[in-house]
Design a protein around this motif. Structure first.
Motif, PDB file in Angstrom:
ATOM      1  N   LEU A  21       1.014  -1.052   0.188  1.00  0.00           N
ATOM      2  CA  LEU A  21      -0.573  -0.437   0.189  1.00  0.00           C
ATOM      3  C   LEU A  21       1.008   1.738  -0.086  1.00  0.00           C
ATOM      4  CD1 LEU A  21      -3.161  -0.593   2.518  1.00  0.00           C
ATOM      5  CD2 LEU A  21      -2.977  -1.296   0.335  1.00  0.00           C
ATOM      6  N   ARG A  22       0.178   2.351  -0.101  1.00  0.00           N
ATOM      7  CA  ARG A  22       1.158   3.695  -0.569  1.00  0.00           C
ATOM      8  C   ARG A  22       1.511   4.282   0.704  1.00  0.00           C
ATOM      9  NH1 ARG A  22      -2.349   7.997  -2.981  1.00  0.00           N
ATOM     10  NH2 ARG A  22      -0.797   9.426  -1.466  1.00  0.00           N
ATOM     11  N   SER A  23       2.908   4.545   0.612  1.00  0.00           N
ATOM     12  CA  SER A  23       3.345   5.084   2.320  1.00  0.00           C
ATOM     13  C   SER A  23       2.050   6.189   2.853  1.00  0.00           C
ATOM     14  CB  SER A  23       4.043   5.355   2.550  1.00  0.00           C
ATOM     15  OG  SER A  23       4.566   6.683   1.850  1.00  0.00           O
ATOM     16  N   ASP A  24       1.168   6.598   2.560  1.00  0.00           N
ATOM     17  CA  ASP A  24       0.382   7.395   3.340  1.00  0.00           C
ATOM     18  C   ASP A  24      -1.269   6.862   3.018  1.00  0.00           C
ATOM     19  OD1 ASP A  24      -1.086   9.759   4.123  1.00  0.00           O
ATOM     20  OD2 ASP A  24      -1.151  10.940   1.575  1.00  0.00           O
ATOM     21  N   VAL A  25      -1.063   6.377   4.192  1.00  0.00           N
ATOM     22  CA  VAL A  25      -2.003   5.247   3.898  1.00  0.00           C
ATOM     23  C   VAL A  25      -3.704   6.004   4.446  1.00  0.00           C
ATOM     24  CG1 VAL A  25      -3.766   3.332   4.659  1.00  0.00           C
ATOM     25  CG2 VAL A  25      -1.756   2.993   4.904  1.00  0.00           C
ATOM     26  N   ALA A  26      -3.194   7.460   4.793  1.00  0.00           N
ATOM     27  CA  ALA A  26      -4.629   8.306   5.208  1.00  0.00           C
ATOM     28  C   ALA A  26      -5.432   8.530   4.069  1.00  0.00           C
ATOM     29  CB  ALA A  26      -4.609   9.389   5.975  1.00  0.00           C
ATOM     30  N   CYS A  27      -4.619   8.819   3.013  1.00  0.00           N
ATOM     31  CA  CYS A  27      -4.775   9.341   1.155  1.00  0.00           C
ATOM     32  C   CYS A  27      -5.899   8.390   0.900  1.00  0.00           C
ATOM     33  CB  CYS A  27      -3.502  10.058   0.397  1.00  0.00           C
ATOM     34  SG  CYS A  27      -4.347  10.715   0.057  1.00  0.00           S
ATOM     35  N   LEU A  28      -5.391   7.064   0.794  1.00  0.00           N
ATOM     36  CA  LEU A  28      -6.481   5.927   0.292  1.00  0.00           C
ATOM     37  C   LEU A  28      -7.559   5.914   0.872  1.00  0.00           C
ATOM     38  CD1 LEU A  28      -5.805   3.736  -1.296  1.00  0.00           C
ATOM     39  CD2 LEU A  28      -4.840   2.607   0.352  1.00  0.00           C
ATOM     40  N   ARG A  29      -7.841   5.570   2.181  1.00  0.00           N
ATOM     41  CA  ARG A  29      -8.484   5.596   2.776  1.00  0.00           C
ATOM     42  C   ARG A  29      -9.922   7.326   2.378  1.00  0.00           C
ATOM     43  NH1 ARG A  29      -7.936   5.516   9.264  1.00  0.00           N
ATOM     44  NH2 ARG A  29     -10.628   5.547   8.880  1.00  0.00           N
ATOM     45  N   ALA A  30      -9.225   8.102   2.750  1.00  0.00           N
ATOM     46  CA  ALA A  30      -9.867   9.471   1.942  1.00  0.00           C
ATOM     47  C   ALA A  30     -10.477   9.046   0.310  1.00  0.00           C
ATOM     48  CB  ALA A  30      -9.199  10.824   1.740  1.00  0.00           C
ATOM     49  N   LYS A  31      -9.881   8.541  -0.620  1.00  0.00           N
ATOM     50  CA  LYS A  31      -9.870   7.859  -2.064  1.00  0.00           C
ATOM     51  C   LYS A  31     -11.174   6.825  -2.021  1.00  0.00           C
ATOM     52  CE  LYS A  31      -6.717   8.662  -5.084  1.00  0.00           C
ATOM     53  NZ  LYS A  31      -5.153   8.121  -5.847  1.00  0.00           N
ATOM     54  N   ILE A  32     -10.814   6.465  -0.647  1.00  0.00           N
ATOM     55  CA  ILE A  32     -12.344   4.976  -0.885  1.00  0.00           C
ATOM     56  C   ILE A  32     -12.923   5.980  -0.440  1.00  0.00           C
ATOM     57  CG2 ILE A  32     -12.733   2.546   0.034  1.00  0.00           C
ATOM     58  CD1 ILE A  32      -9.848   1.695  -0.141  1.00  0.00           C
ATOM     59  N   GLU A  33     -12.779   6.883   0.745  1.00  0.00           N
ATOM     60  CA  GLU A  33     -14.541   6.520   1.855  1.00  0.00           C
ATOM     61  C   GLU A  33     -15.339   8.075   0.825  1.00  0.00           C
ATOM     62  OE1 GLU A  33     -13.865   7.098   5.608  1.00  0.00           O
ATOM     63  OE2 GLU A  33     -13.290   5.426   6.427  1.00  0.00           O
ATOM     64  N   ARG A  34     -14.530   9.091   0.250  1.00  0.00           N
ATOM     65  CA  ARG A  34     -15.218  10.626   0.350  1.00  0.00           C
ATOM     66  C   ARG A  34     -15.072  10.780  -1.415  1.00  0.00           C
ATOM     67  NH1 ARG A  34     -11.613  11.790   4.805  1.00  0.00           N
ATOM     68  NH2 ARG A  34     -10.779  13.424   3.326  1.00  0.00           N
ATOM     69  N   PRO A  35     -16.086  11.524  -2.034  1.00  0.00           N
ATOM     70  CA  PRO A  35     -15.886  11.159  -3.385  1.00  0.00           C
ATOM     71  C   PRO A  35     -14.763  12.818  -3.870  1.00  0.00           C
ATOM     72  CG  PRO A  35     -17.349  13.047  -2.113  1.00  0.00           C
ATOM     73  CD  PRO A  35     -17.011  12.414  -1.278  1.00  0.00           C
ATOM     74  N   THR A  36     -14.123  12.810  -5.305  1.00  0.00           N
ATOM     75  CA  THR A  36     -12.544  13.473  -5.207  1.00  0.00           C
ATOM     76  C   THR A  36     -12.451  14.379  -4.875  1.00  0.00           C
ATOM     77  OG1 THR A  36     -12.883  12.342  -7.180  1.00  0.00           O
ATOM     78  CG2 THR A  36     -11.222  13.285  -7.412  1.00  0.00           C
ATOM     79  N   GLU A  37     -13.336  15.793  -4.564  1.00  0.00           N
ATOM     80  CA  GLU A  37     -13.406  16.715  -4.624  1.00  0.00           C
ATOM     81  C   GLU A  37     -12.732  16.925  -3.161  1.00  0.00           C
ATOM     82  OE1 GLU A  37     -18.626  16.181  -5.165  1.00  0.00           O
ATOM     83  OE2 GLU A  37     -15.719  15.840  -6.167  1.00  0.00           O
ATOM     84  N   GLU A  38     -12.868  16.248  -1.569  1.00  0.00           N
ATOM     85  CA  GLU A  38     -13.181  16.073  -0.265  1.00  0.00           C
ATOM     86  C   GLU A  38     -11.993  15.043  -0.296  1.00  0.00           C
ATOM     87  OE1 GLU A  38     -14.994  17.086   1.868  1.00  0.00           O
ATOM     88  OE2 GLU A  38     -16.188  18.487  -0.026  1.00  0.00           O
ATOM     89  N   TRP A  39     -11.337  14.861  -1.129  1.00  0.00           N
ATOM     90  CA  TRP A  39      -9.893  13.720  -1.049  1.00  0.00           C
ATOM     91  C   TRP A  39      -8.997  15.115  -0.031  1.00  0.00           C
ATOM     92  CZ3 TRP A  39      -9.040  11.551  -6.081  1.00  0.00           C
ATOM     93  CH2 TRP A  39      -9.472  10.443  -5.849  1.00  0.00           C
ATOM     94  N   THR A  40      -8.926  15.968  -0.525  1.00  0.00           N
ATOM     95  CA  THR A  40      -7.993  17.077   0.357  1.00  0.00           C
ATOM     96  C   THR A  40      -8.725  18.171   1.709  1.00  0.00           C
ATOM     97  OG1 THR A  40      -8.503  18.236  -1.127  1.00  0.00           O
ATOM     98  CG2 THR A  40      -6.261  17.278  -1.678  1.00  0.00           C
ATOM     99  N   ASN A  41      -9.970  17.276   1.965  1.00  0.00           N
ATOM    100  CA  ASN A  41     -10.569  18.669   2.804  1.00  0.00           C
ATOM    101  C   ASN A  41      -9.918  18.348   3.794  1.00  0.00           C
ATOM    102  OD1 ASN A  41     -12.405  19.548   4.605  1.00  0.00           O
ATOM    103  ND2 ASN A  41     -14.215  19.468   3.257  1.00  0.00           N
ATOM    104  N   GLN A  42      -9.235  19.688   4.776  1.00  0.00           N
ATOM    105  CA  GLN A  42      -8.522  19.625   5.691  1.00  0.00           C
ATOM    106  C   GLN A  42      -9.394  19.568   6.764  1.00  0.00           C
ATOM    107  OE1 GLN A  42      -5.079  20.584   5.708  1.00  0.00           O
ATOM    108  NE2 GLN A  42      -5.357  20.209   3.158  1.00  0.00           N
ATOM    109  N   SER A  43     -10.965  19.742   6.440  1.00  0.00           N
ATOM    110  CA  SER A  43     -11.489  19.103   7.878  1.00  0.00           C
ATOM    111  C   SER A  43     -11.288  17.568   8.340  1.00  0.00           C
ATOM    112  CB  SER A  43     -12.891  19.686   8.169  1.00  0.00           C
ATOM    113  OG  SER A  43     -13.545  18.977   7.231  1.00  0.00           O
ATOM    114  N   TYR A  44     -10.741  16.970   7.404  1.00  0.00           N
ATOM    115  CA  TYR A  44     -10.859  15.368   8.053  1.00  0.00           C
ATOM    116  C   TYR A  44      -9.646  15.417   8.680  1.00  0.00           C
ATOM    117  CZ  TYR A  44     -15.358  14.944   5.382  1.00  0.00           C
ATOM    118  OH  TYR A  44     -16.645  14.962   5.134  1.00  0.00           O
ATOM    119  N   SER A  45      -9.339  14.250   9.089  1.00  0.00           N
ATOM    120  CA  SER A  45      -8.283  13.704   9.854  1.00  0.00           C
ATOM    121  C   SER A  45      -7.112  12.990   8.965  1.00  0.00           C
ATOM    122  CB  SER A  45      -8.039  12.954  11.323  1.00  0.00           C
ATOM    123  OG  SER A  45      -9.045  11.517  10.576  1.00  0.00           O
TER     124      SER A  45
END
Length: 206
Positions: free
Chosen positions: A83-107
């Motif tokens: 898995l990519r080293s930044d697993v947090a980003c992978l989780r974001a890509k699986i759970e949220r729509p594209t425009e929300e991948w970089t949303n700073q309000s998420y951990s």
């Protein structure tokens, strides 16, 4: 005509015919060698393509398991899968729509949207992959480049054709992923490559 002249003409004719025969044999050899090379390239391309197809199935399994609540599926101990080293980003890509991948309000989030959605070139996927497969002499790289999240009540009811579809018990929305998978041979000087793009949808269980 002198007999020596006749012999000279005969010699010239024999030499010309010999040259033609040599050229003909060389042409046949070249065509045969080219045909064998093309056949070999096709076989090797099909092997790279099968590697990419296999990886696409692995990616579908990981996404479905994660959405079903098995978060450990994204940290499995399979030595063939990375898995990519930044697993947090992978989780974001699986759970949220594209425009929300970089949303700073998420951990857990992605740092750069441009890197995550780029997929025009082989290197865009190979250098910014989400899930990697090591399979013998081949490597395959998968990258989610787009995620749509649709509330169940907002679904059009129109069937998606040509789309892999799975039902997960833990979701109340429909997620539709666009995923690039590229594969290549790890042998030195090899140019064997394959690329597939597929759409994968996961919806709630009935």
């Amino acid at each position: 005509m002198d007999i020596r002249d006749k012999k000279g003409i005969s010699l010239v004719i024999v030499l010309i015919l010999g040259l033609i025969a040599t050229l003909f044999v060389a042409l046949i050899y070249k065509l045969t060698a080219s045909g064998a090379k093309v056949s070999g390239n096709i076989i090797r391309y099909e092997t790279a393509l099968e590697s990419a197809k296999s990886h696409s199935l692995i990616v579908q399994r990981l996404i479905l398991a994660y959405l079903n609540g098995n978060i450990n599926e994204l940290s499995n101990n399979d030595t063939m899968i990375s898995l990519r080293s930044d697993v947090a980003c992978l989780r974001a890509k699986i759970e949220r729509p594209t425009e929300e991948w970089t949303n700073q309000s998420y951990s857990y989030k992605c740092n750069s949207l441009n890197n995550e959605i780029s997929g025009e070139k082989f290197g865009d996927v190979e250098n910014h992959w989400d899930i990697k497969l090591n399979a013998g002499n081949y490597e395959a790289f998968a990258k989610i480049v787009n995620t749509k999240v649709i509330p169940v009540s907002g679904r059009s009811g129109v069937a998606l054709t040509g789309v892999a579809y799975s039902k997960a018990s833990q979701v109340d929305v429909e997620r539709i992923y666009t995923i690039h998978v590229v594969s290549k041979s790890t042998k030195f000087f090899s140019q064997e490559r394959a690329w597939i793009t597929f759409v994968y949808a996961v919806g709630p269980s009935d």
